[in-house]
Design a protein around this motif. Structure first.
Motif, PDB file in Angstrom:
ATOM      1  N   GLY A   6       0.791  -1.212   0.000  1.00  0.00           N
ATOM      2  CA  GLY A   6       0.000   0.000   0.000  1.00  0.00           C
ATOM      3  C   GLY A   6       0.825   1.264   0.000  1.00  0.00           C
ATOM      4  O   GLY A   6       0.271   2.359  -0.197  1.00  0.00           O
ATOM      5  N   ARG A   7       2.120   1.151   0.211  1.00  0.00           N
ATOM      6  CA  ARG A   7       3.011   2.312   0.227  1.00  0.00           C
ATOM      7  C   ARG A   7       4.084   2.252  -0.854  1.00  0.00           C
ATOM      8  O   ARG A   7       4.474   3.291  -1.384  1.00  0.00           O
ATOM      9  CB  ARG A   7       3.692   2.450   1.592  1.00  0.00           C
ATOM     10  N   PHE A   8       4.579   1.066  -1.159  1.00  0.00           N
ATOM     11  CA  PHE A   8       5.655   0.888  -2.137  1.00  0.00           C
ATOM     12  C   PHE A   8       5.114   0.208  -3.387  1.00  0.00           C
ATOM     13  O   PHE A   8       4.292  -0.709  -3.296  1.00  0.00           O
ATOM     14  CB  PHE A   8       6.775   0.013  -1.572  1.00  0.00           C
ATOM     15  N   THR A   9       5.599   0.636  -4.546  1.00  0.00           N
ATOM     16  CA  THR A   9       5.258  -0.003  -5.806  1.00  0.00           C
ATOM     17  C   THR A   9       6.490  -0.102  -6.693  1.00  0.00           C
ATOM     18  O   THR A   9       7.450   0.646  -6.523  1.00  0.00           O
ATOM     19  CB  THR A   9       4.158   0.756  -6.568  1.00  0.00           C
ATOM     20  N   MET A  10       6.445  -1.031  -7.641  1.00  0.00           N
ATOM     21  CA  MET A  10       7.511  -1.191  -8.618  1.00  0.00           C
ATOM     22  C   MET A  10       7.019  -0.835 -10.006  1.00  0.00           C
ATOM     23  O   MET A  10       5.841  -1.011 -10.325  1.00  0.00           O
ATOM     24  CB  MET A  10       8.016  -2.635  -8.658  1.00  0.00           C
TER      25      MET A  10
END
Length: 123
Positions: A66-70
């Motif tokens: 919910g906070r980090f994405t790639m």
């Protein structure tokens, strides 16, 4: 020669965002999954997230979901880690690595590693 080079780390305040880059050479992003890992002082290296290159599924650590994405730019052979709502406990050296993601970001399944980039979250 296979190389992975991380960049983009720095000092940021809690609640802010940061984007890390992982530039790959010597292979293409179709060959291996890229995973992100981190290691805080006095702690074991932990998997953050990765995307399987075989099924496209994303695997997240509960602490960053919910906070980090790639994301990736195949033309540049580069993968990015977008980090939002950063917390002090996110402070660590962040590494990218190439390997297999079918079981999530497990250290043992990734064989080629970058040198790491420091992320410090502090007020």
């Amino acid at each position: 020669q296979v190389q992975l080079v991380e960049s983009g780390g720095g000092l940021v305040q809690p609640g802010s965002s940061l984007r890390l880059s992982c530039a790959a050479s010597g292979f293409t992003l179709d060959d291996y999954a890229i995973g992100w890992f981190r290691q805080a002082p006095g702690k074991e290296r932990e998997g953050v997230l990765c995307i399987s290159n075989s099924n496209g599924r994303t695997y997240y650590a509960d602490s960053v979901k919910g906070r980090f994405t790639m994301s990736s730019d195949n033309a540049k052979n580069t993968v990015y880690l977008q980090m939002n709502s950063l917390k002090p406990e996110d402070t660590a050296v962040y590494y990218c690595a190439a390997g297999a993601c079918e079981l999530g970001p497990q250290t043992a399944n990734f064989g080629a590693w970058g040198q790491g980039t420091q992320v410090t979250v502090s007020s």
